[in-house]
Design a protein around this motif. Structure first.
Motif, PDB file in Angstrom:
ATOM      1  N   ALA A  39     -56.840 -11.523  61.684  1.00  0.00           N
ATOM      2  CA  ALA A  39     -58.210 -11.763  62.150  1.00  0.00           C
ATOM      3  C   ALA A  39     -59.126 -12.238  61.041  1.00  0.00           C
ATOM      4  O   ALA A  39     -60.161 -12.853  61.310  1.00  0.00           O
ATOM      5  CB  ALA A  39     -58.778 -10.497  62.779  1.00  0.00           C
ATOM      6  N   GLY A  40     -58.772 -11.954  59.800  1.00  0.00           N
ATOM      7  CA  GLY A  40     -59.610 -12.380  58.688  1.00  0.00           C
ATOM      8  C   GLY A  40     -60.763 -11.422  58.430  1.00  0.00           C
ATOM      9  O   GLY A  40     -60.820 -10.323  58.990  1.00  0.00           O
ATOM     10  N   THR A  41     -61.694 -11.862  57.590  1.00  0.00           N
ATOM     11  CA  THR A  41     -62.796 -10.994  57.175  1.00  0.00           C
ATOM     12  C   THR A  41     -64.168 -11.639  57.333  1.00  0.00           C
ATOM     13  O   THR A  41     -65.160 -11.084  56.892  1.00  0.00           O
ATOM     14  CB  THR A  41     -62.618 -10.574  55.701  1.00  0.00           C
ATOM     15  N   PRO A  43     -67.354 -12.308  59.261  1.00  0.00           N
ATOM     16  CA  PRO A  43     -68.039 -11.779  60.448  1.00  0.00           C
ATOM     17  C   PRO A  43     -68.339 -12.837  61.514  1.00  0.00           C
ATOM     18  O   PRO A  43     -68.425 -12.522  62.692  1.00  0.00           O
ATOM     19  CB  PRO A  43     -69.334 -11.194  59.884  1.00  0.00           C
ATOM     20  N   GLU A  44     -68.466 -14.095  61.108  1.00  0.00           N
ATOM     21  CA  GLU A  44     -68.759 -15.154  62.078  1.00  0.00           C
ATOM     22  C   GLU A  44     -67.576 -15.428  63.008  1.00  0.00           C
ATOM     23  O   GLU A  44     -67.729 -16.080  64.034  1.00  0.00           O
ATOM     24  CB  GLU A  44     -69.193 -16.430  61.357  1.00  0.00           C
ATOM     25  N   ASP A  45     -66.397 -14.921  62.656  1.00  0.00           N
ATOM     26  CA  ASP A  45     -65.208 -15.109  63.495  1.00  0.00           C
ATOM     27  C   ASP A  45     -65.046 -13.999  64.532  1.00  0.00           C
ATOM     28  O   ASP A  45     -64.103 -14.022  65.308  1.00  0.00           O
ATOM     29  CB  ASP A  45     -63.946 -15.168  62.633  1.00  0.00           C
ATOM     30  N   PHE A  46     -65.946 -13.034  64.545  1.00  0.00           N
ATOM     31  CA  PHE A  46     -65.842 -11.877  65.434  1.00  0.00           C
ATOM     32  C   PHE A  46     -66.940 -11.921  66.491  1.00  0.00           C
ATOM     33  O   PHE A  46     -67.984 -12.534  66.293  1.00  0.00           O
ATOM     34  CB  PHE A  46     -65.965 -10.568  64.634  1.00  0.00           C
ATOM     35  N   THR A  47     -66.666 -11.249  67.615  1.00  0.00           N
ATOM     36  CA  THR A  47     -67.658 -11.123  68.676  1.00  0.00           C
ATOM     37  C   THR A  47     -67.825  -9.652  69.036  1.00  0.00           C
ATOM     38  O   THR A  47     -67.000  -8.818  68.664  1.00  0.00           O
ATOM     39  CB  THR A  47     -67.220 -11.889  69.939  1.00  0.00           C
ATOM     40  N   ASP A  48     -68.875  -9.373  69.794  1.00  0.00           N
ATOM     41  CA  ASP A  48     -69.060  -8.012  70.290  1.00  0.00           C
ATOM     42  C   ASP A  48     -68.210  -7.830  71.547  1.00  0.00           C
ATOM     43  O   ASP A  48     -67.467  -8.732  71.945  1.00  0.00           O
ATOM     44  CB  ASP A  48     -70.540  -7.697  70.524  1.00  0.00           C
ATOM     45  N   ALA A  49     -68.321  -6.688  72.171  1.00  0.00           N
ATOM     46  CA  ALA A  49     -67.496  -6.372  73.347  1.00  0.00           C
ATOM     47  C   ALA A  49     -67.743  -7.318  74.524  1.00  0.00           C
ATOM     48  O   ALA A  49     -66.897  -7.450  75.405  1.00  0.00           O
ATOM     49  CB  ALA A  49     -67.735  -4.928  73.784  1.00  0.00           C
ATOM     50  N   LYS A  62     -64.235  -2.261  63.005  1.00  0.00           N
ATOM     51  CA  LYS A  62     -63.037  -1.638  62.440  1.00  0.00           C
ATOM     52  C   LYS A  62     -61.868  -1.892  63.378  1.00  0.00           C
ATOM     53  O   LYS A  62     -61.999  -1.773  64.599  1.00  0.00           O
ATOM     54  CB  LYS A  62     -63.236  -0.133  62.269  1.00  0.00           C
ATOM     55  N   PRO A  63     -60.701  -2.265  62.822  1.00  0.00           N
ATOM     56  CA  PRO A  63     -59.526  -2.448  63.675  1.00  0.00           C
ATOM     57  C   PRO A  63     -59.079  -1.103  64.232  1.00  0.00           C
ATOM     58  O   PRO A  63     -59.422  -0.050  63.704  1.00  0.00           O
ATOM     59  CB  PRO A  63     -58.486  -3.025  62.727  1.00  0.00           C
ATOM     60  N   TYR A  64     -58.325  -1.163  65.304  1.00  0.00           N
ATOM     61  CA  TYR A  64     -57.822   0.073  65.914  1.00  0.00           C
ATOM     62  C   TYR A  64     -56.315  -0.064  66.111  1.00  0.00           C
ATOM     63  O   TYR A  64     -55.773  -1.172  66.162  1.00  0.00           O
ATOM     64  CB  TYR A  64     -58.540   0.366  67.228  1.00  0.00           C
ATOM     65  N   PRO A  65     -55.619   1.072  66.198  1.00  0.00           N
ATOM     66  CA  PRO A  65     -54.167   1.020  66.335  1.00  0.00           C
ATOM     67  C   PRO A  65     -53.726   0.560  67.726  1.00  0.00           C
ATOM     68  O   PRO A  65     -54.358   0.886  68.709  1.00  0.00           O
ATOM     69  CB  PRO A  65     -53.705   2.445  66.061  1.00  0.00           C
ATOM     70  N   TYR A  66     -52.654  -0.188  67.742  1.00  0.00           N
ATOM     71  CA  TYR A  66     -52.049  -0.649  68.980  1.00  0.00           C
ATOM     72  C   TYR A  66     -51.326   0.497  69.626  1.00  0.00           C
ATOM     73  O   TYR A  66     -50.747   1.345  69.023  1.00  0.00           O
ATOM     74  CB  TYR A  66     -51.080  -1.800  68.695  1.00  0.00           C
TER      75      TYR A  66
END
Length: 66
Positions: A39-41, A43-49, A62-66
């Motif tokens: 996913a990289g680091t 913030p512009e590559d991320f979205t909210d829910a 924060k990532p979460y476990p699969y």
């Protein structure tokens, strides 16, 4: 919590197998799961829910476990 013990899910970014306990992110469109490292680091590559861009200056989730 879902049981992924026998899943053979592949990362939507790299195509490698996602194993139970691997950290990552689910796609907002439920199209799959991605390793945290893929996913990289930026913030512009991320979205909210809801799929909206993160507010300026926001930290990446924060990532979460699969």
């Amino acid at each position: 919590m879902e049981n992924h013990e026998h899943d053979t899910t592949e990362c939507v970014a790299c195509g490698k197998t996602i194993r139970p306990g691997d950290l990552g992110y689910g796609d907002v469109n439920n199209s799959g799961f991605m390793h945290a490292d893929c996913a990289g680091t930026d913030p512009e590559d991320f979205t909210d829910a809801e799929g909206e861009p993160l507010p300026k200056g926001a930290s990446i989730p924060k990532p979460y476990p699969y």
